[in-house]
Write a protein that holds these residues in place. Structure first.
Motif, PDB file in Angstrom:
ATOM      1  N   LYS A 142       0.819  -1.191   0.000  1.00  0.00           N
ATOM      2  CA  LYS A 142       0.000   0.000   0.000  1.00  0.00           C
ATOM      3  C   LYS A 142       0.861   1.253   0.000  1.00  0.00           C
ATOM      4  CE  LYS A 142      -4.156  -1.711   2.346  1.00  0.00           C
ATOM      5  NZ  LYS A 142      -5.102  -1.470   3.475  1.00  0.00           N
ATOM      6  N   GLU A 151      -1.853  -1.061  -3.954  1.00  0.00           N
ATOM      7  CA  GLU A 151      -3.053  -0.303  -3.611  1.00  0.00           C
ATOM      8  C   GLU A 151      -2.676   1.107  -3.188  1.00  0.00           C
ATOM      9  OE1 GLU A 151      -6.659  -0.310  -0.291  1.00  0.00           O
ATOM     10  OE2 GLU A 151      -5.544  -2.160  -0.688  1.00  0.00           O
ATOM     11  N   SER A 177      -4.061   3.863  -1.163  1.00  0.00           N
ATOM     12  CA  SER A 177      -5.108   4.036  -0.169  1.00  0.00           C
ATOM     13  C   SER A 177      -5.333   5.512   0.121  1.00  0.00           C
ATOM     14  CB  SER A 177      -4.736   3.299   1.120  1.00  0.00           C
ATOM     15  OG  SER A 177      -3.504   3.786   1.629  1.00  0.00           O
TER      16      SER A 177
END
Length: 288
Positions: free
Chosen positions: A2, A32, A34
């Motif tokens: 992330k 990802e 975030s």
């Protein structure tokens, strides 16, 4: 893996090199970003560095054939993005097919020089400016072509192709901008059908009976969408010898109000009827 969305921009300008350390390429999978924006998961991120340890180019790949290429140039980043289907990160209620975008980003925002995609069996395109921070602003212009008009209010317009152009503005928290959206523009609907009003019957009965359908060749007007409510003005409709003018308002809760004035040329005289609109956008009511 992330990475916070707020850190993504600065990472593209970071220098990855020391006297005894250098990096030529970094690849991250199942990545990802975030944060408050609604972004796809399972991204693949590839960064290529130059001899000085600065980013030469970065490529992001993801679901629905998502492909974004980011190329730093001075204090900005050139952006090119395409996807088979793309949900707007700042307004997840909006998804466009065959989406593409070109522009350049700075720490203050993104200037989109061109974007386009498919929507409601038609196409939309335009330009945009995105300014980010604690509160976001997105504004620009758009052009729509060959949209299926019945999607907007099928009880009022049950068929036809719509096109138009206008300016849009969205302000608010990132990821929730659609709730504060405003759109001002003009529109044309061709070969359409009014799904609740029979204008010929209304004229013949002097407005006493108007329920039914009206096929028309063309409808033009101006429209404003403002945080869920809709206002249409200066609407003109042509259907052979029949002509009509109208204005209408649709409240955020769907309540409908407005007025239609229709006339038809018969022999040496013109017959006319005035109708008032009420009810809701799903169940319109017509009365004289």
């Amino acid at each position: 893996m992330k990475l916070d969305q707020d850190s993504a921009g600065s990472a593209l300008f970071a220098r990855v090199k020391a006297d005894n350390f250098s990096v030529a390429r970094i690849v991250a999978k199942n990545f990802e970003l975030s944060g408050p924006l609604v972004l796809p998961k399972g991204l693949e991120f590839e960064v290529v560095y130059d001899a000085e340890g600065m980013v030469r180019t970065a490529v992001i790949r993801g679901p629905d054939a998502l492909h974004a290429q980011l190329t730093p140039k001075g204090k900005a980043i050139d952006v090119e993005l395409s996807a088979a289907s793309f949900t707007m990160p700042f307004a997840p209620e909006i998804t466009l097919g065959k989406f593409s975008l070109k522009g350049n980003a700075t720490p203050q925002g993104l200037h989109v020089t061109e974007w386009d995609g498919t929507l409601l069996n038609g196409t939309v395109s335009g330009t945009a400016n995105v300014r980010w921070g604690d509160s976001w602003t997105v504004d620009g212009v758009l052009t729509a072509r060959n949209l299926y008009a019945a999607v907007f209010a099928p009880a009022l317009i049950s068929d036809g192709k719509a096109e138009g152009s206008g300016k849009f503005l969205m302000r608010g928290e990132p990821g929730k901008l659609a709730a504060g959206a405003r759109l001002d523009g003009s529109f044309t609907v061709t070969r359409g059908v009014l799904g609740s009003i029979d204008l010929s019957r209304a004229i013949q009965t002097q407005g006493k009976f108007a329920t039914g359908r009206t096929q028309f060749n063309e409808m033009n007007g101006q429209a404003t969408y403002d945080r869920g409510s809709v206002s249409v003005r200066n609407v003109t409709l042509a259907a052979g010898q029949l002509n009509a003018g109208a204005s209408a308002d649709i409240a955020e809760n769907g309540a409908l109000s407005g007025r239609v004035v229709a006339d038809v040329r018969v022999a040496s005289q013109t017959l006319r009827a005035t109708l008032n609109l009420g009810g809701t956008v799903k169940e319109p009511q017509v009365r004289n």
